[in-house]
Design a protein around this motif. Structure first.
Motif, PDB file in Angstrom:
ATOM      1  N   LEU A   4       0.833  -1.185   0.000  1.00 21.09           N
ATOM      2  CA  LEU A   4       0.000   0.000   0.000  1.00 21.09           C
ATOM      3  C   LEU A   4       0.879   1.251   0.000  1.00 21.09           C
ATOM      4  CD1 LEU A   4      -2.591  -1.207   2.662  1.00 21.09           C
ATOM      5  CD2 LEU A   4      -2.785  -1.322   0.169  1.00 21.09           C
ATOM      6  N   PRO A   5       0.299   2.400  -0.349  1.00 19.92           N
ATOM      7  CA  PRO A   5       1.080   3.648  -0.317  1.00 19.92           C
ATOM      8  C   PRO A   5       1.723   3.876   1.045  1.00 19.92           C
ATOM      9  CG  PRO A   5      -1.018   3.995  -1.428  1.00 19.92           C
ATOM     10  CD  PRO A   5      -1.073   2.604  -0.845  1.00 19.92           C
ATOM     11  N   GLY A   6       2.902   4.447   1.016  1.00 19.46           N
ATOM     12  CA  GLY A   6       3.611   4.735   2.259  1.00 19.46           C
ATOM     13  C   GLY A   6       4.480   3.605   2.755  1.00 19.46           C
ATOM     14  N   GLY A   7       4.570   2.513   1.984  1.00 20.28           N
ATOM     15  CA  GLY A   7       5.436   1.408   2.368  1.00 20.28           C
ATOM     16  C   GLY A   7       4.790   0.364   3.247  1.00 20.28           C
ATOM     17  N   ARG A   8       3.472   0.386   3.402  1.00 25.28           N
ATOM     18  CA  ARG A   8       2.774  -0.595   4.236  1.00 25.28           C
ATOM     19  C   ARG A   8       2.595  -1.903   3.458  1.00 25.28           C
ATOM     20  NH1 ARG A   8      -1.040  -0.650   8.650  1.00 25.28           N
ATOM     21  NH2 ARG A   8      -2.650  -2.243   8.395  1.00 25.28           N
ATOM     22  N   ILE A   9       2.964  -3.016   4.075  1.00 32.43           N
ATOM     23  CA  ILE A   9       2.841  -4.343   3.484  1.00 32.43           C
ATOM     24  C   ILE A   9       1.816  -5.145   4.269  1.00 32.43           C
ATOM     25  CG2 ILE A   9       4.095  -6.418   2.755  1.00 32.43           C
ATOM     26  CD1 ILE A   9       5.220  -3.929   1.516  1.00 32.43           C
ATOM     27  N   GLU A  10       0.848  -5.751   3.578  1.00 35.13           N
ATOM     28  CA  GLU A  10      -0.145  -6.593   4.228  1.00 35.13           C
ATOM     29  C   GLU A  10      -0.144  -7.968   3.575  1.00 35.13           C
ATOM     30  OE1 GLU A  10      -3.931  -4.701   4.079  1.00 35.13           O
ATOM     31  OE2 GLU A  10      -3.366  -3.071   5.445  1.00 35.13           O
ATOM     32  N   VAL A  11       0.021  -9.012   4.391  1.00 36.10           N
ATOM     33  CA  VAL A  11      -0.017 -10.391   3.904  1.00 36.10           C
ATOM     34  C   VAL A  11      -0.947 -11.172   4.829  1.00 36.10           C
ATOM     35  CG1 VAL A  11       1.331 -12.371   3.155  1.00 36.10           C
ATOM     36  CG2 VAL A  11       2.403 -10.118   3.252  1.00 36.10           C
ATOM     37  N   PRO A  12      -2.209 -11.372   4.438  1.00 32.78           N
ATOM     38  CA  PRO A  12      -3.156 -12.055   5.324  1.00 32.78           C
ATOM     39  C   PRO A  12      -3.231 -13.554   5.086  1.00 32.78           C
ATOM     40  CG  PRO A  12      -4.332 -11.131   3.469  1.00 32.78           C
ATOM     41  CD  PRO A  12      -2.862 -10.806   3.254  1.00 32.78           C
ATOM     42  N   ASN A  13      -3.537 -14.293   6.144  1.00 31.78           N
ATOM     43  CA  ASN A  13      -3.926 -15.700   6.050  1.00 31.78           C
ATOM     44  C   ASN A  13      -3.014 -16.526   5.152  1.00 31.78           C
ATOM     45  OD1 ASN A  13      -5.712 -17.861   6.692  1.00 31.78           O
ATOM     46  ND2 ASN A  13      -6.819 -17.574   4.775  1.00 31.78           N
ATOM     47  N   THR A  14      -1.727 -16.539   5.453  1.00 33.17           N
ATOM     48  CA  THR A  14      -0.773 -17.237   4.591  1.00 33.17           C
ATOM     49  C   THR A  14       0.125 -18.154   5.413  1.00 33.17           C
ATOM     50  OG1 THR A  14       0.779 -16.918   2.753  1.00 33.17           O
ATOM     51  CG2 THR A  14       1.075 -15.527   4.698  1.00 33.17           C
ATOM     52  N   ARG A  36      -1.644 -20.797   9.434  1.00 32.01           N
ATOM     53  CA  ARG A  36      -1.770 -19.524   8.714  1.00 32.01           C
ATOM     54  C   ARG A  36      -1.417 -18.344   9.618  1.00 32.01           C
ATOM     55  NH1 ARG A  36      -5.125 -20.388   4.171  1.00 32.01           N
ATOM     56  NH2 ARG A  36      -4.892 -22.584   3.579  1.00 32.01           N
ATOM     57  N   PHE A  37      -0.872 -17.308   9.000  1.00 34.79           N
ATOM     58  CA  PHE A  37      -0.434 -16.126   9.739  1.00 34.79           C
ATOM     59  C   PHE A  37      -0.857 -14.859   8.998  1.00 34.79           C
ATOM     60  CE2 PHE A  37       2.486 -19.628  10.467  1.00 34.79           C
ATOM     61  CZ  PHE A  37       2.530 -19.694  11.850  1.00 34.79           C
ATOM     62  N   ASP A  38      -1.052 -13.788   9.780  1.00 34.72           N
ATOM     63  CA  ASP A  38      -1.327 -12.459   9.233  1.00 34.72           C
ATOM     64  C   ASP A  38      -0.117 -11.580   9.529  1.00 34.72           C
ATOM     65  OD1 ASP A  38      -3.917 -13.242   8.533  1.00 34.72           O
ATOM     66  OD2 ASP A  38      -4.732 -12.601  10.470  1.00 34.72           O
ATOM     67  N   ILE A  39       0.364 -10.891   8.506  1.00 36.39           N
ATOM     68  CA  ILE A  39       1.535 -10.033   8.683  1.00 36.39           C
ATOM     69  C   ILE A  39       1.222  -8.637   8.147  1.00 36.39           C
ATOM     70  CG2 ILE A  39       3.921  -9.605   7.969  1.00 36.39           C
ATOM     71  CD1 ILE A  39       4.364 -12.591   7.933  1.00 36.39           C
ATOM     72  N   VAL A  40       1.512  -7.640   8.967  1.00 33.82           N
ATOM     73  CA  VAL A  40       1.454  -6.241   8.553  1.00 33.82           C
ATOM     74  C   VAL A  40       2.813  -5.634   8.889  1.00 33.82           C
ATOM     75  CG1 VAL A  40       0.352  -4.002   8.848  1.00 33.82           C
ATOM     76  CG2 VAL A  40      -1.019  -6.093   8.965  1.00 33.82           C
ATOM     77  N   ALA A  41       3.464  -5.038   7.903  1.00 33.90           N
ATOM     78  CA  ALA A  41       4.800  -4.490   8.121  1.00 33.90           C
ATOM     79  C   ALA A  41       4.909  -3.130   7.446  1.00 33.90           C
ATOM     80  CB  ALA A  41       5.859  -5.445   7.583  1.00 33.90           C
ATOM     81  N   LYS A  42       5.910  -2.370   7.863  1.00 30.97           N
ATOM     82  CA  LYS A  42       6.127  -1.018   7.340  1.00 30.97           C
ATOM     83  C   LYS A  42       7.568  -0.892   6.880  1.00 30.97           C
ATOM     84  CE  LYS A  42       5.401   3.521   6.798  1.00 30.97           C
ATOM     85  NZ  LYS A  42       6.763   3.927   6.376  1.00 30.97           N
ATOM     86  N   ALA A  43       7.735  -0.493   5.619  1.00 38.19           N
ATOM     87  CA  ALA A  43       9.050  -0.208   5.056  1.00 38.19           C
ATOM     88  C   ALA A  43       9.092   1.259   4.640  1.00 38.19           C
ATOM     89  CB  ALA A  43       9.314  -1.106   3.854  1.00 38.19           C
ATOM     90  N   PRO A  44      10.266   1.840   4.484  1.00 36.61           N
ATOM     91  CA  PRO A  44      10.325   3.217   3.996  1.00 36.61           C
ATOM     92  C   PRO A  44       9.654   3.332   2.630  1.00 36.61           C
ATOM     93  CG  PRO A  44      12.454   2.541   4.865  1.00 36.61           C
ATOM     94  CD  PRO A  44      11.600   1.307   4.814  1.00 36.61           C
ATOM     95  N   PRO A  45       8.967   4.446   2.353  1.00 34.47           N
ATOM     96  CA  PRO A  45       8.334   4.617   1.042  1.00 34.47           C
ATOM     97  C   PRO A  45       9.349   4.449  -0.092  1.00 34.47           C
ATOM     98  CG  PRO A  45       7.625   6.332   2.553  1.00 34.47           C
ATOM     99  CD  PRO A  45       8.740   5.594   3.242  1.00 34.47           C
ATOM    100  N   ASP A  46       8.886   3.897  -1.213  1.00 33.65           N
ATOM    101  CA  ASP A  46       9.707   3.708  -2.414  1.00 33.65           C
ATOM    102  C   ASP A  46      10.848   2.714  -2.205  1.00 33.65           C
ATOM    103  OD1 ASP A  46       8.157   5.650  -3.799  1.00 33.65           O
ATOM    104  OD2 ASP A  46       9.359   7.236  -2.881  1.00 33.65           O
ATOM    105  N   THR A  47      10.713   1.821  -1.214  1.00 36.70           N
ATOM    106  CA  THR A  47      11.709   0.764  -1.049  1.00 36.70           C
ATOM    107  C   THR A  47      11.649  -0.164  -2.262  1.00 36.70           C
ATOM    108  OG1 THR A  47      11.495   0.825   1.356  1.00 36.70           O
ATOM    109  CG2 THR A  47      12.472  -1.157   0.404  1.00 36.70           C
TER     110      THR A  47
END
Length: 259
Positions: A46-56, A84-95
């Motif tokens: 998602l915008p801003g470097g947010r990563i979402e990986v649900p139910n994996t 299964r796991f849910d992961i939400v992570a934040k990376a610097p924008p434009d990584t």
């Protein structure tokens, strides 16, 4: 998450030098999934470097982190393919994507105590090579690397990619569900640089088979497969057997460490 598929080769530090620190997410939340959906979720950025990986599953996360197919991961307990796991992570924008996958590797090692090693194993692959007439590729116009599906109708499907190298194309093809390619693809074209291109083929109706076995069904329908479509850019896929670097799981912990 598989749609992010890009190969990352970790370089070893020179003798006598300390190894570089593997990049990490700024923050990461890892939870055991409470979803009852039997289908695994797909990761998204998602915008801003947010990563979402649900139910994996952890195995699916490894496939993304190391840009490999399932048959290139061996060992480990059965729960790697069921829990299964849910992961939400934040990376610097434009990584860049390469760094994101290194960050995912760091997360798996930190939160699941994942330890692996690699071994070479002979296995069937598709070699991506240049066709007899030579490549038919358009140099990339620049900008961000993107791929998108186009469905023009009449049972046809198109994959349009921009600013992509041949090595990246080889890595991604097995992850294209509508391509039905069930083996790793190895780039043997020796073509350098990034290109813009579009591939088009037909989808056999009612066929769930993987691999080149779909070609006869498509031909009977007067259609084509991804194997035929590669000729549109002057390339072809040939089945061969080659030694491939597979991932062997040495250790993984079922319960991720606390956030």
């Amino acid at each position: 998450m598989r749609a992010l598929g890009l190969v990352i080769v970790l370089s070893h530090a020179a003798f006598g030098q300390a190894p570089a620190k593997t990049p990490e997410f700024e923050v990461a939340d890892v939870q055991v999934s409470k979803s009852t959906n039997p289908e695994q979720g797909k990761g998204r950025m998602l915008p801003g470097g947010r990563i979402e990986v649900p139910n994996t599953t952890l195995k699916n996360l490894m496939m993304a982190a190391y840009s490999v197919q399932e048959n290139m991961i061996t060992g480990g307990p059965a729960w790697l393919e069921s829990d299964r796991f849910d992961i939400v992570a934040k990376a610097p924008p434009d990584t860049p994507p390469e760094t994101l996958f290194l960050m995912l590797r760091s997360l798996l090692a930190d939160r699941f105590k994942l330890a692996i090693h690699r071994e070479d194993k002979p296995m069937p692959v598709y070699a991506m090579v240049v066709g007899k007439s030579g490549p038919n590729l358009q140099k990339a116009a620049g900008g961000q690397q993107t791929c998108r599906w186009i469905t023009p109708g009449n049972g046809r499907v198109q994959r349009e990619c921009k600013n992509m190298t041949m090595q990246q194309l080889a890595i991604q093809i097995p992850g294209w569900g509508m391509a039905h390619v069930d083996l790793p693809v190895v780039d043997l074209t020796e073509i350098q640089g990034a290109y813009d291109f579009q591939l088009e083929w037909s989808l056999p109706s009612g066929r769930g088979d993987a691999g080149k076995g779909d070609a006869p069904a498509a031909a009977e329908m007067g259609g084509s497969t991804i194997f035929d479509a590669m000729s549109q850019i002057g390339l072809k896929l040939e089945q061969r057997k080659r030694p491939m670097s597979v991932i062997v799981i040495d250790h993984a912990e079922r319960v991720p460490t606390a956030n």
